[in-house]
Design a protein around this motif. Structure first.
Motif, short mmCIF file in Angstrom:
data_model
loop_
_atom_site.label_atom_id
_atom_site.label_comp_id
_atom_site.label_asym_id
_atom_site.label_seq_id
_atom_site.Cartn_x
_atom_site.Cartn_y
_atom_site.Cartn_z
N ASN A 1 0.85 -1.19 0.00
CA ASN A 1 0.00 0.00 0.00
C ASN A 1 0.88 1.23 0.00
N ASP A 2 0.35 2.32 -0.45
CA ASP A 2 1.04 3.61 -0.41
C ASP A 2 0.30 4.54 0.52
N LEU A 3 1.05 5.34 1.25
CA LEU A 3 0.46 6.30 2.18
C LEU A 3 1.05 7.67 1.88
N THR A 4 0.20 8.61 1.53
CA THR A 4 0.60 10.00 1.41
C THR A 4 -0.31 10.78 2.35
N SER B 1 8.48 -1.36 5.56
CA SER B 1 8.73 -0.26 4.64
C SER B 1 9.37 -0.77 3.35
N ALA B 2 8.93 -0.25 2.22
CA ALA B 2 9.49 -0.66 0.93
C ALA B 2 10.84 -0.01 0.68
N ASP B 3 11.15 1.09 1.35
CA ASP B 3 12.42 1.77 1.10
C ASP B 3 13.55 1.27 1.99
N ILE B 4 13.27 0.31 2.82
CA ILE B 4 14.30 -0.29 3.68
C ILE B 4 14.40 -1.77 3.31
N GLU B 5 15.61 -2.25 3.18
CA GLU B 5 15.81 -3.66 2.81
C GLU B 5 15.48 -4.61 3.96
N SER B 6 15.30 -4.09 5.14
CA SER B 6 15.05 -4.88 6.33
C SER B 6 13.68 -5.57 6.25
N LYS C 1 5.41 10.43 -0.11
CA LYS C 1 4.75 9.12 -0.20
C LYS C 1 5.56 8.08 0.57
N LEU C 2 4.86 7.34 1.42
CA LEU C 2 5.46 6.20 2.11
C LEU C 2 4.96 4.94 1.41
N GLU C 3 5.88 4.08 1.06
CA GLU C 3 5.50 2.83 0.42
C GLU C 3 5.63 1.70 1.43
N PHE C 4 4.51 1.02 1.65
CA PHE C 4 4.51 -0.14 2.52
C PHE C 4 4.67 -1.39 1.66
N LYS C 5 5.75 -2.11 1.91
CA LYS C 5 5.95 -3.39 1.21
C LYS C 5 4.87 -4.37 1.65
#
Length: 170
Positions: A49-52, A82-87, A130-134
Motif C-alpha cells: 500500500n502507499d500512504l501520502t 517499509s518498501a524503502d528499507i531492505e530490512s 509518499k510512504l511505500e509499505f511493502k
C-alpha cells in the motif's frame, strides 16, 4: 445455430473470468485482503500500500467458525514493512522515525474503519512524501484475550510476538 451457441459460450466465459478477477483486487488496484482468523483474533493481510499523509482502511473480519465478527469491539494493531528499507522489520503503528522527521499514527472513528496518518515529527504538518509499505497487516484482537498481561509477557508492539501468541501464523 452452432455459431450463436459458440459465441454465447465465449461471452459467458469472459463474463465469468472478469467477475472472478474483480474479487482479487480492491478499488485502488491493490490486492484484496487475506485473513487468518482464530477464536480471539484475526490477522488481516493487506499487502503493498502507499500512504501520502493519510490512508483510510475498512477492515473486514471474514465469516468464520469461531464467531469473531465485525460487530464486536476489537483492538486494531497495524504493522508495516517499509518498501524503502531492505530490512524485514515490522514497524508498529504508532511509531516515530526521527531521522526521517516522520511520525505515523492511526485514528478510529467507528466500527473497523482505521485511518493511518503520516505527519512531520516536529509538528502536526502532513508529512507530504509518499510512504511505500511493502506489506501492511492489521491484527484485530479481542481485548479480553490480552488484558492483564504485562509487557514482559506480551509486547503488543512486536509483530511476531503477537502473531505467535494469538496463533495467527500463515
Amino acid at each position: 445455430m452452432k455459431t450463436k451457441s459458440f459465441l454465447l459460450n465465449i461471452i459467458i466465459l469472459s463474463l465469468f473470468i472478469s467477475c472472478s478477477n474483480e474479487d482479487d483486487f480492491n478499488s485502488n488496484g491493490q490486492s484484496a485482503q487475506e485473513s487468518v482468523v482464530t477464536e480471539d483474533a484475526a490477522l488481516i493481510v493487506l499487502g503493498a500500500n502507499d500512504l501520502t499523509d493519510s490512508l483510510t482502511l475498512d477492515i473486514v473480519i471474514p465469516e468464520n467458525e469461531y464467531g469473531l465478527s465485525n460487530a464486536e469491539p476489537l483492538l486494531l494493531l497495524p504493522f508495516y514493512k517499509s518498501a524503502d528499507i531492505e530490512s524485514e522489520t515490522w514497524f508498529p503503528v504508532p511509531n516515530l522515525q526521527i531521522e526521517k522527521n516522520l511520525k505515523v499514527y492511526y485514528s478510529r472513528s467507528n466500527g473497523l474503519e482505521l485511518v493511518i496518518i503520516a505527519e512531520k515529527f516536529d509538528s502536526p504538518t502532513p508529512y507530504g512524501n509518499k510512504l511505500e509499505f511493502k506489506e501492511l497487516n492489521i491484527i484485530a484482537v479481542k481485548p479480553s484475550s490480552i488484558s492483564g498481561l504485562t509487557r514482559s509477557e506480551l509486547d503488543t508492539r512486536n509483530y511476531q510476538e503477537m502473531v505467535d501468541f494469538l496463533g495467527l501464523n500463515q
